[in-house]
Design an enzyme around this catalytic site. Structure first.
Site, short mmCIF file in Angstrom:
data_model
loop_
_atom_site.label_atom_id
_atom_site.label_comp_id
_atom_site.label_asym_id
_atom_site.label_seq_id
_atom_site.Cartn_x
_atom_site.Cartn_y
_atom_site.Cartn_z
N PHE A 97 40.22 42.56 22.33
CA PHE A 97 39.35 42.49 23.36
C PHE A 97 39.25 40.96 23.92
CE2 PHE A 97 34.55 41.34 23.25
CZ PHE A 97 34.42 41.51 24.70
N ARG A 140 54.47 22.23 11.43
CA ARG A 140 55.93 22.05 12.12
C ARG A 140 56.23 21.54 13.35
NH1 ARG A 140 59.85 24.86 14.37
NH2 ARG A 140 58.77 26.80 14.44
N TYR A 194 35.45 40.09 5.49
CA TYR A 194 35.38 39.28 6.77
C TYR A 194 34.89 37.86 6.61
CZ TYR A 194 34.73 38.67 11.56
OH TYR A 194 34.58 38.28 13.11
P1 NAD Z 1 39.65 42.94 18.39
O1 NAD Z 1 39.75 43.48 17.12
O2 NAD Z 1 39.61 43.46 19.90
O3 NAD Z 1 41.16 41.70 18.48
C1 NAD Z 1 41.79 41.24 17.12
C2 NAD Z 1 43.12 41.44 17.58
O4 NAD Z 1 43.74 41.06 16.42
C3 NAD Z 1 43.66 42.88 17.72
O5 NAD Z 1 44.33 42.97 18.81
C4 NAD Z 1 44.47 43.20 16.37
O6 NAD Z 1 45.31 44.06 16.61
C5 NAD Z 1 44.85 41.88 16.15
N1 NAD Z 1 45.44 41.64 14.78
C6 NAD Z 1 44.52 42.27 13.57
N2 NAD Z 1 45.24 41.81 12.53
C7 NAD Z 1 46.16 41.16 12.97
C8 NAD Z 1 47.50 40.79 11.97
N3 NAD Z 1 47.64 40.86 10.73
N4 NAD Z 1 48.53 40.34 12.96
C9 NAD Z 1 48.61 40.41 14.29
N5 NAD Z 1 47.45 40.63 15.02
C10 NAD Z 1 46.43 41.26 14.23
O7 NAD Z 1 38.60 41.72 18.19
P2 NAD Z 1 37.96 40.72 19.32
O8 NAD Z 1 36.57 40.98 19.54
O9 NAD Z 1 38.79 40.49 20.44
O10 NAD Z 1 37.91 39.25 18.20
C11 NAD Z 1 38.80 38.44 18.30
C12 NAD Z 1 38.72 37.16 17.32
O11 NAD Z 1 37.52 36.77 17.53
C13 NAD Z 1 38.61 37.78 15.91
O12 NAD Z 1 39.47 36.82 15.22
C14 NAD Z 1 37.27 37.88 15.52
O13 NAD Z 1 36.86 37.68 14.22
C15 NAD Z 1 36.53 36.84 16.47
N6 NAD Z 1 35.10 36.98 16.90
C16 NAD Z 1 34.87 37.99 17.54
C17 NAD Z 1 33.43 38.15 17.92
C18 NAD Z 1 33.27 39.13 18.89
O14 NAD Z 1 31.79 39.46 19.10
N7 NAD Z 1 33.99 40.05 19.62
C19 NAD Z 1 32.39 37.44 17.10
C20 NAD Z 1 32.96 36.54 16.32
C21 NAD Z 1 34.18 36.32 15.99
N1 UDP Z 2 55.26 28.78 8.53
C1 UDP Z 2 55.41 29.66 9.74
N2 UDP Z 2 56.09 29.07 10.68
C2 UDP Z 2 56.49 27.92 10.66
C3 UDP Z 2 56.30 26.95 9.58
C4 UDP Z 2 55.73 27.41 8.54
O1 UDP Z 2 55.05 30.71 9.70
O2 UDP Z 2 57.05 27.28 11.77
C5 UDP Z 2 54.61 29.44 7.31
C6 UDP Z 2 55.53 28.96 6.10
O3 UDP Z 2 55.98 30.57 5.78
C7 UDP Z 2 54.37 28.82 4.98
C8 UDP Z 2 53.12 28.60 5.63
O4 UDP Z 2 53.46 28.57 7.11
O5 UDP Z 2 54.40 29.76 3.93
C9 UDP Z 2 52.35 27.15 5.49
O6 UDP Z 2 53.56 26.09 5.63
P1 UDP Z 2 53.29 24.59 5.11
O7 UDP Z 2 54.53 23.83 5.84
O8 UDP Z 2 51.85 24.24 5.02
O9 UDP Z 2 53.66 25.12 3.51
P2 UDP Z 2 54.92 25.24 2.44
O10 UDP Z 2 56.00 25.72 3.37
O11 UDP Z 2 55.02 23.88 2.24
O12 UDP Z 2 54.40 26.34 1.77
#
Ligand code: NAD
Ligand code: UDP
Ligand code: UDP
Length: 325
Positions: free
Chosen positions: A17, A110, A149
């Site tokens: 969203f 990085r 959360y």
């Molecule tokens: P949303 O659920 O619509 O969007 C979250 C997005 O993150 C989704 O597209 C979902 O597919 C993706 N996602 C979830 N887990 C993931 C993962 N492991 N890897 C990659 N993508 C992943 O919610 P939103 O309302 O758009 O919220 C967006 C952000 O803002 C969130 O971090 C939420 O905590 C924060 N937030 C939103 C509100 C609100 O009122 N909408 C309030 C406070 C904080």
């Molecule tokens: N990482 C990543 N993309 C990058 C560099 C790092 O996803 O371009 C990830 C990496 O896998 C690591 C984490 O980020 O586990 C934290 O990185 P950091 O350099 O802080 O820690 P370290 O690699 O020393 O554990």
């Protein structure tokens, strides 16, 4: 603008969203956007209109795994945001916040990118201080159903500030309060979308508890403006900064406002209050005004009208094939 002068901006959770609105706005202002999403709660539909844009790229990826890309700025939004979705797989919710933050911070370390965390008013839990200033440490039940959360987001904030202190990263932490608007997922159970959908179909409006709990609702365009302003602040501004709208109403008043604006014949029904549901919430916004020169400009009446229009169009479009019209 030449190709090389464009900023390369990563938006995690960009198909959700808030993320989809943010991607749109960043492209409009001349950035190159990489949207990363695992489509857990977001959808390709949310960004379908951007797919043909040469300055937009969509990647299916889960942020709990490392990501190696070259970018200048990171908006870390990936995380399910509605209680229904973040409680469905609570372990994955914590992993997304914590492992996701570590990976994105590692990426920022990085590449030297600036990184913004989408944190939340939930870090304040069920607050004893009202309205909530950023200095308030919060009142979160670490064992309850919302903890995956709330504590995940709190730990992500800790990681941001430790990478700032330990590695000198350029960080920004925004605490987002309840935000609503077009493209809220109809099935994610949030109060504004639930009430509008129930009102548009003249079904009972489900008030949890007695409806006297309060929230303060911010329209999505204002919120996205606040996030971009936050990213654009000088490096000494790290936050946390509250972003939201200070106009506080009860859930019952919200239901009545939705009924009035939709002209619905829906009745109110009362269901049990979910565990640990905060009783009151309103952002203290003076830091946002001072640091970002930002304040929300869309009031609830206008925001609700625009959101109702959106759901009415979607609802009518979805209802059309084979149905009454
Ligand atoms: P949303 O659920 O619509 O969007 C979250 C997005 O993150 C989704 O597209 C979902 O597919 C993706 N996602 C979830 N887990 C993931 C993962 N492991 N890897 C990659 N993508 C992943 O919610 P939103 O309302 O758009 O919220 C967006 C952000 O803002 C969130 O971090 C939420 O905590 C924060 N937030 C939103 C509100 C609100 O009122 N909408 C309030 C406070 C904080
Ligand atoms: N990482 C990543 N993309 C990058 C560099 C790092 O996803 O371009 C990830 C990496 O896998 C690591 C984490 O980020 O586990 C934290 O990185 P950091 O350099 O802080 O820690 P370290 O690699 O020393 O554990
Ligand atoms: N709520 C409600 N009816 C619904 C959905 C939610 O009364 O159909 C209530 C919920 O109990 C909470 C408030 O509305 O008090 C906001 O809920 P939401 O899930 O939108 O956001 P959050 O609780 O995360 O602030």
């Amino acid at each position: 603008m030449t190709y090389t002068s464009r900023k390369r901006v990563l938006v995690t959770g960009g198909a959700g969203f808030l993320g989809s609105h943010l991607c749109e706005r960043l492209i409009e202002r001349g950035d190159d956007v990489l949207c990363v999403d695992n489509f857990y709660t977001g959808t390709k539909d949310n960004v379908a209109h951007l797919l043909e844009d040469p300055h937009f790229e969509l990647m299916r990826h889960d942020v709990t795994f490392p990501l190696y890309v070259e970018i200048d700025e990171i908006y870390n939004l990936a995380c399910p945001a509605s209680p229904v979705h973040y409680q469905r797989d609570p372990v994955q919710t914590t992993k997304t916040s914590v492992h996701g933050a570590i990976n994105m911070l590692g990426l920022a370390k990085r590449t030297g990118a600036k990184i913004l965390q989408a944190s939340t008013s939930e870090v304040y839990g069920d607050p004893e201080v009202h309205p909530q200033p950023e200095s308030y440490w919060g009142r979160v039940n670490p064992l309850g159903p919302r903890a995956c959360y709330d504590e995940g987001k709190r730990c992500a904030e800790t990681l941001f500030f430790d990478y700032f202190r330990q590695h000198g990263l350029r960080i920004k932490v925004a605490r987002i309060f309840n935000t609503y608007g077009p493209r809220m997922a109809p099935d994610d159970g949030r109060v504004v979308s639930n009430f509008i959908l129930q009102a548009l179909s003249d079904e009972p409006i489900t008030i949890f508890g007695d409806g006297r709990q309060t929230r303060s609702f911010c329209f999505v365009d204002d919120l996205v403006d606040g996030l971009i302003r936050m990213m654009d602040t000088p490096d000494d501004i790290t936050g946390p900064v509250n972003l939201g709208n200070a106009a506080e109403i009860t859930v019952r008043e919200l239901a009545e406002a939705v009924i009035e604006r939709t002209g619905s014949s829906s009745q109110l029904i009362f269901e049990p209050l979910p565990a640990d549901d905060p009783r009151q919430r309103r952002p203290e916004l003076s830091r946002a005004e001072e640091s970002l020169g930002w304040a929300p400009s869309t009031d609830l009446a206008e925001g609700l009208t625009r959101t109702i229009d959106y759901f009415r169009r979607k609802w009518t479009a979805n209802a059309a094939p084979g149905k009454a019209g």
